[in-house]
Design a protein around this motif. Structure first.
Motif, PDB file in Angstrom:
ATOM      1  N   TYR A   1       0.842  -1.207   0.000  1.00 52.17           N
ATOM      2  CA  TYR A   1       0.000   0.000   0.000  1.00 52.17           C
ATOM      3  C   TYR A   1       0.875   1.254   0.000  1.00 52.17           C
ATOM      4  N   ALA A   2       1.884   1.250   0.872  1.00 54.48           N
ATOM      5  CA  ALA A   2       2.755   2.418   0.991  1.00 54.48           C
ATOM      6  C   ALA A   2       3.536   2.671  -0.298  1.00 54.48           C
ATOM      7  N   MET A   3       4.025   1.589  -0.913  1.00 54.28           N
ATOM      8  CA  MET A   3       4.777   1.730  -2.171  1.00 54.28           C
ATOM      9  C   MET A   3       3.900   2.324  -3.273  1.00 54.28           C
ATOM     10  N   GLU A   4       2.664   1.843  -3.343  1.00 55.56           N
ATOM     11  CA  GLU A   4       1.778   2.285  -4.407  1.00 55.56           C
ATOM     12  C   GLU A   4       1.383   3.766  -4.267  1.00 55.56           C
ATOM     13  N   ARG A   5       1.561   4.297  -3.065  1.00 53.58           N
ATOM     14  CA  ARG A   5       1.133   5.682  -2.820  1.00 53.58           C
ATOM     15  C   ARG A   5       2.284   6.619  -2.480  1.00 53.58           C
ATOM     16  N   GLY A   6       3.527   6.145  -2.671  1.00 51.81           N
ATOM     17  CA  GLY A   6       4.672   7.027  -2.486  1.00 51.81           C
ATOM     18  C   GLY A   6       4.799   7.587  -1.097  1.00 51.81           C
TER      19      GLY A   6
END
Length: 203
Positions: free
Chosen positions: A195-200
């Motif tokens: 989730y964090a990766m996908e949202r920078g």
């Protein structure tokens, strides 16, 4: 369980794990066998190479995590390429080590992944996190503290390390993490990292 198409490497990793007191339930040399044997033996941790005949490591990861949600996948690859790391994590991997890691680093990573932590070879998490876009404006609202902890989870830090860095109790960090999981309708730390990766969220 250890999956690698190179017999010497597969045997060496298996010996290292067994000599540390871990139980090796199966090995495999190709993707289809890996999926079949994982489903038959239901390992706690699957140590997996990316470059496999028949079905690559990302495909194996996706198949295993979909059918065996309690099995954690730790990628052990010769490649430190950013896209490979990203693909593996999007596929459901809980960790990624390059093969230059020491035996001690591998054992520590296997134990951490088994305990529900995420593990990355130093430097890889930051590379991947920088690739992704902005947080959804209309997504679930996280508090500043929850977002701060999410960023650190995404970088591969465990609850104790986060607690030390933020000068919080271990219990407080765990509570924030559980609240974040609930708000985002996610089930584990690997999904939080994704989730964090996908949202920078490491900008």
């Amino acid at each position: 369980m250890v999956v690698d198409d190179h017999p010497m490497w597969r045997d060496a990793v298996g010996r290292d794990l067994e000599s540390a007191g871990l139980e090796l339930v199966a090995t495999a040399a190709d993707g289809p066998s890996a999926v079949a044997r994982a489903r038959a033996t239901r390992p706690d941790v699957l140590v997996l190479d990316l470059n496999l005949p028949g079905l690559d490591g990302v495909g194996v990861t996706a198949a295993v995590t979909a059918s065996l949600p309690d099995t954690r996948v730790l990628i052990l690859s010769a490649s430190g390429e950013q896209q490979h790391v990203l693909d593996a994590v999007k596929g459901g991997a809980s960790g990624y080590l390059v093969k230059s890691a020491s035996s001690d680093e591998l054992l520590a990573a296997v134990r951490a992944v088994a305990a529900g932590e995420t593990v990355f070879t130093p430097g890889l998490a930051g590379l991947v996190l920088g690739e992704y876009g902005r947080q959804d404006a209309d997504g679930p609202r996280l508090t500043e503290r929850e977002t701060e902890i999410l960023r650190l989870v995404a970088k591969g830090l465990g609850s104790k390390q986060i607690a030390e860095r933020l000068v919080l109790s271990h219990r407080t960090v765990q509570n924030h993490t559980q609240n974040t999981l609930r708000k985002l309708q996610l089930h584990n730390r690997a999904q939080l990292v994704r989730y964090a990766m996908e949202r920078g969220l490491a900008d």
